[in-house]
Design a protein around this motif. Sequence first.
Motif, mmCIF file in Angstrom:
data_model
loop_
_atom_site.group_PDB
_atom_site.id
_atom_site.type_symbol
_atom_site.label_atom_id
_atom_site.label_comp_id
_atom_site.label_asym_id
_atom_site.label_seq_id
_atom_site.Cartn_x
_atom_site.Cartn_y
_atom_site.Cartn_z
ATOM 1 N N LEU A 87 48.836 46.265 42.892
ATOM 2 C CA LEU A 87 49.833 45.337 43.332
ATOM 3 C C LEU A 87 49.192 44.311 44.598
ATOM 4 C CD1 LEU A 87 53.248 47.478 43.694
ATOM 5 C CD2 LEU A 87 53.742 45.167 42.861
ATOM 6 N N ASN A 88 48.517 45.310 44.815
ATOM 7 C CA ASN A 88 47.164 45.250 45.584
ATOM 8 C C ASN A 88 45.789 44.148 45.041
ATOM 9 O OD1 ASN A 88 45.672 47.263 43.985
ATOM 10 N ND2 ASN A 88 44.989 48.421 46.427
ATOM 11 N N ALA A 89 45.916 44.181 43.872
ATOM 12 C CA ALA A 89 45.422 43.334 43.268
ATOM 13 C C ALA A 89 44.691 42.294 43.204
ATOM 14 C CB ALA A 89 44.650 43.657 41.572
ATOM 15 N N SER A 90 43.893 41.033 42.951
ATOM 16 C CA SER A 90 44.690 39.180 43.010
ATOM 17 C C SER A 90 45.412 39.239 41.097
ATOM 18 C CB SER A 90 42.627 38.867 43.356
ATOM 19 O OG SER A 90 42.240 38.900 41.878
ATOM 20 N N GLY A 91 45.928 38.284 41.845
ATOM 21 C CA GLY A 91 46.662 37.780 40.611
ATOM 22 C C GLY A 91 48.081 38.928 40.686
ATOM 23 N N ALA A 92 48.159 39.349 41.257
ATOM 24 C CA ALA A 92 49.666 39.856 41.343
ATOM 25 C C ALA A 92 50.825 39.238 42.433
ATOM 26 C CB ALA A 92 50.265 41.553 42.998
ATOM 27 N N VAL A 93 51.642 39.243 41.972
ATOM 28 C CA VAL A 93 52.723 38.322 41.918
ATOM 29 C C VAL A 93 53.547 38.848 43.321
ATOM 30 C CG1 VAL A 93 55.625 37.069 41.663
ATOM 31 C CG2 VAL A 93 53.203 37.032 39.837
ATOM 32 N N GLY A 94 54.131 40.203 43.095
ATOM 33 C CA GLY A 94 54.481 40.825 44.505
ATOM 34 C C GLY A 94 55.732 40.432 44.629
ATOM 35 N N GLN A 95 56.778 40.121 43.309
ATOM 36 C CA GLN A 95 58.492 40.081 43.797
ATOM 37 C C GLN A 95 58.640 40.763 42.944
ATOM 38 O OE1 GLN A 95 60.088 37.987 45.501
ATOM 39 N NE2 GLN A 95 57.646 37.458 45.981
ATOM 40 N N SER A 96 58.282 42.361 42.102
ATOM 41 C CA SER A 96 58.857 43.135 40.765
ATOM 42 C C SER A 96 57.636 44.198 40.913
ATOM 43 C CB SER A 96 59.032 42.597 39.776
ATOM 44 O OG SER A 96 58.081 41.967 38.870
ATOM 45 N N TRP A 97 58.142 45.287 41.168
ATOM 46 C CA TRP A 97 56.722 45.882 40.339
ATOM 47 C C TRP A 97 57.458 47.487 39.353
ATOM 48 C CZ3 TRP A 97 59.913 51.290 40.259
ATOM 49 C CH2 TRP A 97 61.302 51.002 41.424
#
Length: 153
Positions: free
Chosen positions: A100-110
């Motif tokens: 989640l803290n990397a580039s390329g993460a969308v951040g809407q689900s985990w």
Amino acid sequence: MKNIPLFIRNRGFTLIELMIVVVIVAILAAIAIPSYQEYARRSRADQAEQEMQRLAVLLERYKARNFNYMGFSTTSTTVASTSSYPYTVSIVDATTGVALNASGAVGQSWAIKATTDDAKNYNFLLTSTGIRCKNKTSFDGYSDCGTSGSETW
């Protein structure tokens, strides 16, 4: 020595009596050791479930403050050490499969996955979309529980 009672003269144990005691102790150990190992295995699996649920709460708290999951870092939380139980816990963006803290993460689900090398114990998957399952084989990804031997928890 004729006047000494019989129970005083024979103070030792015979070999047969000692062998009977050894057999009884061996039978008790054969029952107790596997039971204890199964108990310890279940205890470690319960610890992994609790850790995953704790991380899910922290993720939801993070989203309430930041409006998405992007940037959530486990370094700011206390993730349980893998030395206390043989599970590796990973948290990723469920859409892309990256941290989640990397580039390329969308951040809407985990998705949180807890895996172990113990073939007799469960691997766990918990996602923000409601997937909650355990499996004795490894999971292929973060979107489903797999087809063989999967159970909900």
